[in-house]
Design a protein around this motif. Sequence first.
Motif, PDB file in Angstrom:
ATOM      1  N   GLY A 198     -11.165  13.584 -12.106  1.00  0.00           N
ATOM      2  CA  GLY A 198     -10.744  14.367 -13.212  1.00  0.00           C
ATOM      3  C   GLY A 198     -10.746  15.745 -12.796  1.00  0.00           C
ATOM      4  O   GLY A 198     -10.653  16.658 -13.787  1.00  0.00           O
ATOM      5  N   LYS A 199     -11.273  16.340 -11.792  1.00  0.00           N
ATOM      6  CA  LYS A 199     -11.445  17.789 -11.281  1.00  0.00           C
ATOM      7  C   LYS A 199     -10.887  17.990 -10.104  1.00  0.00           C
ATOM      8  O   LYS A 199     -10.771  17.209  -9.161  1.00  0.00           O
ATOM      9  N   HIS A 200     -10.227  19.387 -10.106  1.00  0.00           N
ATOM     10  CA  HIS A 200      -9.894  19.605  -8.733  1.00  0.00           C
ATOM     11  C   HIS A 200     -10.888  19.897  -7.872  1.00  0.00           C
ATOM     12  O   HIS A 200     -11.134  21.204  -7.795  1.00  0.00           O
ATOM     13  N   GLU A 201     -11.392  19.164  -7.174  1.00  0.00           N
ATOM     14  CA  GLU A 201     -12.422  19.435  -6.033  1.00  0.00           C
ATOM     15  C   GLU A 201     -11.899  18.998  -4.681  1.00  0.00           C
ATOM     16  O   GLU A 201     -11.217  17.725  -4.788  1.00  0.00           O
ATOM     17  N   PHE A 202     -12.269  19.562  -3.894  1.00  0.00           N
ATOM     18  CA  PHE A 202     -11.642  19.370  -2.293  1.00  0.00           C
ATOM     19  C   PHE A 202     -12.714  18.555  -1.570  1.00  0.00           C
ATOM     20  O   PHE A 202     -13.949  19.096  -1.426  1.00  0.00           O
ATOM     21  N   VAL A 203     -12.357  17.841  -0.529  1.00  0.00           N
ATOM     22  CA  VAL A 203     -13.254  17.511   0.521  1.00  0.00           C
ATOM     23  C   VAL A 203     -12.301  17.652   1.699  1.00  0.00           C
ATOM     24  O   VAL A 203     -11.022  17.616   1.870  1.00  0.00           O
ATOM     25  N   PHE A 204     -12.913  18.151   3.007  1.00  0.00           N
ATOM     26  CA  PHE A 204     -12.397  18.278   4.238  1.00  0.00           C
ATOM     27  C   PHE A 204     -12.709  17.334   5.357  1.00  0.00           C
ATOM     28  O   PHE A 204     -13.910  16.717   5.318  1.00  0.00           O
ATOM     29  N   VAL A 205     -11.874  17.306   6.221  1.00  0.00           N
ATOM     30  CA  VAL A 205     -12.321  16.309   7.582  1.00  0.00           C
ATOM     31  C   VAL A 205     -11.514  16.924   8.731  1.00  0.00           C
ATOM     32  O   VAL A 205     -10.049  17.241   8.604  1.00  0.00           O
ATOM     33  N   ASN A 206     -12.138  17.373   9.998  1.00  0.00           N
ATOM     34  CA  ASN A 206     -11.607  17.411  11.129  1.00  0.00           C
ATOM     35  C   ASN A 206     -10.510  16.187  11.528  1.00  0.00           C
ATOM     36  O   ASN A 206     -11.377  15.135  11.848  1.00  0.00           O
ATOM     37  N   SER A 207      -9.383  16.366  11.854  1.00  0.00           N
ATOM     38  CA  SER A 207      -8.550  15.132  12.115  1.00  0.00           C
ATOM     39  C   SER A 207      -9.182  14.488  13.521  1.00  0.00           C
ATOM     40  O   SER A 207      -8.970  13.094  13.591  1.00  0.00           O
ATOM     41  N   GLN A 208      -9.570  14.842  14.451  1.00  0.00           N
ATOM     42  CA  GLN A 208     -10.154  14.435  15.554  1.00  0.00           C
ATOM     43  C   GLN A 208     -11.379  13.858  15.292  1.00  0.00           C
ATOM     44  O   GLN A 208     -11.827  12.731  16.052  1.00  0.00           O
ATOM     45  N   ASN A 209     -12.111  13.839  14.003  1.00  0.00           N
ATOM     46  CA  ASN A 209     -13.346  13.077  13.821  1.00  0.00           C
ATOM     47  C   ASN A 209     -13.039  11.933  13.133  1.00  0.00           C
ATOM     48  O   ASN A 209     -14.088  10.949  12.747  1.00  0.00           O
ATOM     49  N   LEU A 210     -11.986  11.875  12.429  1.00  0.00           N
ATOM     50  CA  LEU A 210     -11.477  10.334  11.865  1.00  0.00           C
ATOM     51  C   LEU A 210     -11.320   9.129  12.806  1.00  0.00           C
ATOM     52  O   LEU A 210     -10.905   9.403  14.064  1.00  0.00           O
ATOM     53  N   ASN A 211     -11.670   7.951  12.241  1.00  0.00           N
ATOM     54  CA  ASN A 211     -11.531   7.089  13.123  1.00  0.00           C
ATOM     55  C   ASN A 211      -9.990   6.633  13.247  1.00  0.00           C
ATOM     56  O   ASN A 211      -9.252   6.343  12.031  1.00  0.00           O
ATOM     57  N   HIS A 212      -9.470   6.567  14.508  1.00  0.00           N
ATOM     58  CA  HIS A 212      -8.147   6.380  14.722  1.00  0.00           C
ATOM     59  C   HIS A 212      -7.679   4.933  14.509  1.00  0.00           C
ATOM     60  O   HIS A 212      -8.378   3.825  14.167  1.00  0.00           O
ATOM     61  N   GLN A 213      -6.518   4.590  14.539  1.00  0.00           N
ATOM     62  CA  GLN A 213      -5.955   3.050  14.440  1.00  0.00           C
ATOM     63  C   GLN A 213      -6.608   2.528  15.466  1.00  0.00           C
ATOM     64  O   GLN A 213      -6.432   2.755  16.609  1.00  0.00           O
ATOM     65  N   ALA A 214      -6.934   1.168  15.445  1.00  0.00           N
ATOM     66  CA  ALA A 214      -7.651   0.485  16.182  1.00  0.00           C
ATOM     67  C   ALA A 214      -6.525   0.247  17.510  1.00  0.00           C
ATOM     68  O   ALA A 214      -6.929   0.139  18.735  1.00  0.00           O
TER      69      ALA A 214
ATOM     70  N   PRO B 155      -4.683   4.431  19.331  1.00  0.00           N
ATOM     71  CA  PRO B 155      -5.545   5.405  19.088  1.00  0.00           C
ATOM     72  C   PRO B 155      -5.047   6.835  18.898  1.00  0.00           C
ATOM     73  O   PRO B 155      -5.962   7.837  18.640  1.00  0.00           O
ATOM     74  N   ASN B 156      -3.682   6.849  19.106  1.00  0.00           N
ATOM     75  CA  ASN B 156      -3.176   8.275  18.836  1.00  0.00           C
ATOM     76  C   ASN B 156      -2.668   8.715  17.237  1.00  0.00           C
ATOM     77  O   ASN B 156      -2.394   9.706  16.937  1.00  0.00           O
ATOM     78  N   HIS B 157      -2.790   7.554  16.628  1.00  0.00           N
ATOM     79  CA  HIS B 157      -2.601   7.690  15.160  1.00  0.00           C
ATOM     80  C   HIS B 157      -3.999   7.468  14.162  1.00  0.00           C
ATOM     81  O   HIS B 157      -4.699   6.749  14.375  1.00  0.00           O
ATOM     82  N   LEU B 158      -3.446   8.290  13.051  1.00  0.00           N
ATOM     83  CA  LEU B 158      -4.558   8.241  12.066  1.00  0.00           C
ATOM     84  C   LEU B 158      -4.248   6.996  11.294  1.00  0.00           C
ATOM     85  O   LEU B 158      -3.103   6.421  11.173  1.00  0.00           O
ATOM     86  N   GLN B 159      -5.226   6.452  10.452  1.00  0.00           N
ATOM     87  CA  GLN B 159      -4.935   5.438   9.426  1.00  0.00           C
ATOM     88  C   GLN B 159      -4.310   5.969   8.296  1.00  0.00           C
ATOM     89  O   GLN B 159      -4.538   7.093   7.770  1.00  0.00           O
ATOM     90  N   GLN B 160      -3.678   5.009   7.496  1.00  0.00           N
ATOM     91  CA  GLN B 160      -3.141   5.760   6.282  1.00  0.00           C
ATOM     92  C   GLN B 160      -4.178   5.927   5.143  1.00  0.00           C
ATOM     93  O   GLN B 160      -4.118   6.904   4.395  1.00  0.00           O
ATOM     94  N   ASN B 161      -5.214   4.914   5.060  1.00  0.00           N
ATOM     95  CA  ASN B 161      -5.909   4.901   3.797  1.00  0.00           C
ATOM     96  C   ASN B 161      -7.433   4.817   4.360  1.00  0.00           C
ATOM     97  O   ASN B 161      -8.007   3.950   4.583  1.00  0.00           O
ATOM     98  N   TYR B 162      -8.064   6.190   4.015  1.00  0.00           N
ATOM     99  CA  TYR B 162      -9.531   6.377   4.401  1.00  0.00           C
ATOM    100  C   TYR B 162     -10.455   6.210   2.988  1.00  0.00           C
ATOM    101  O   TYR B 162      -9.781   6.756   2.250  1.00  0.00           O
ATOM    102  N   THR B 163     -11.270   5.408   3.077  1.00  0.00           N
ATOM    103  CA  THR B 163     -12.181   5.216   2.004  1.00  0.00           C
ATOM    104  C   THR B 163     -13.508   6.055   2.086  1.00  0.00           C
ATOM    105  O   THR B 163     -14.153   6.035   2.893  1.00  0.00           O
TER     106      THR B 163
END
Length: 328
Positions: free
Chosen positions: A256-272, A275-283
């Motif tokens: 209910g608030k416009h607040e941001f979170v950030f992530v370096n794409s290289q540090n996200l867990n890729h698709q198993a 491995p060159n793809h990011l996942q659709q839904n990160y929790t």
Amino acid sequence: MVYKLVKFLNKLKMNNLHNFIKQKFGIDEDLFLEILKTSPGAEGYLFGALGEQLFKKYAEENGFEVRRIKEKPDGGYNAKSDDARGDFYIRKHGNEKDEWFVVECKNVKSNAEKRANLTNKNSCLNLLKKYSVDRTAHIESIYESGIKNYIKSKTEWAEKHNGKRFPAFKWSKENPGAGIPDLTKVFKSEKSIKTWLDNFDDELFTEDAFWDLKAPVRLIQTHMPSSRIDNLGIKSTGPLVSEFNILCLDLFLRTGKHEFVFVNSQNLNHQAKAPNHLQQNYTIDVLTEKDNFQRHKLLKPWYDDLNACINETKPKPRKLDLSQLDYR
């Protein structure tokens, strides 16, 4: 005198809005509002545009020069540069080098709870158990499953490509897979979760209840359904890891608030398996009525602060491509 001035300015704003809607769409404000209420597509587009504009304001207020990237350059989406498949180029003011970071802005997944099958108490119980009582075992299980799927995909690909190099497996052992929020301080036992859930009527677990933020659980997830083919020839649904430097997520639809979170794409867990793809839904988090829907401490690789994300994870800068700029 001040009151009259404020009243005049408010009237001027309303007249401007009325004239804009009338000139642009040929209808009055009431019909325009009704269309917005009954058109999820239009609403989603506005949330997207709003998130981008608010990020631009946030970045500029935090000392960044911001340049908008065209959504569709001349020649269509395929004319987008491989290094500029985001919404903005940013760099710190005072940095005269041609070193920019590409930022992709997204809203959270609006139907995350429905897709996660949380529209009943048993499913909510199982989810909350995985993130609290059974979290350690769940982390180990998810990591092992990821490696197993990765090895299978790597083996199959190598057999068809004469053993050519396959990207390394780079999942976090502490927060693997799509992400495993830490609710160990919220729930101490399965019984306590069940007792808590039983306090709520079944009608508070419907799709509408989740959409209206009336449900006792809120799932904060990304939503990135784009389909891509990587340089290995692997096609999968999800952005490429290399498309942008930083993902910015607006949490409004769940907090209910416009607040941001950030992530370096290289540090996200890729698709198993890709491995060159990011996942659709990160929790990223699960908010509960039990602790007044307060956000919990962000787990790496996520950050609340853009500067901290850049300074600590050191994304690789890119050169500005003038052909990709939107001069609106």
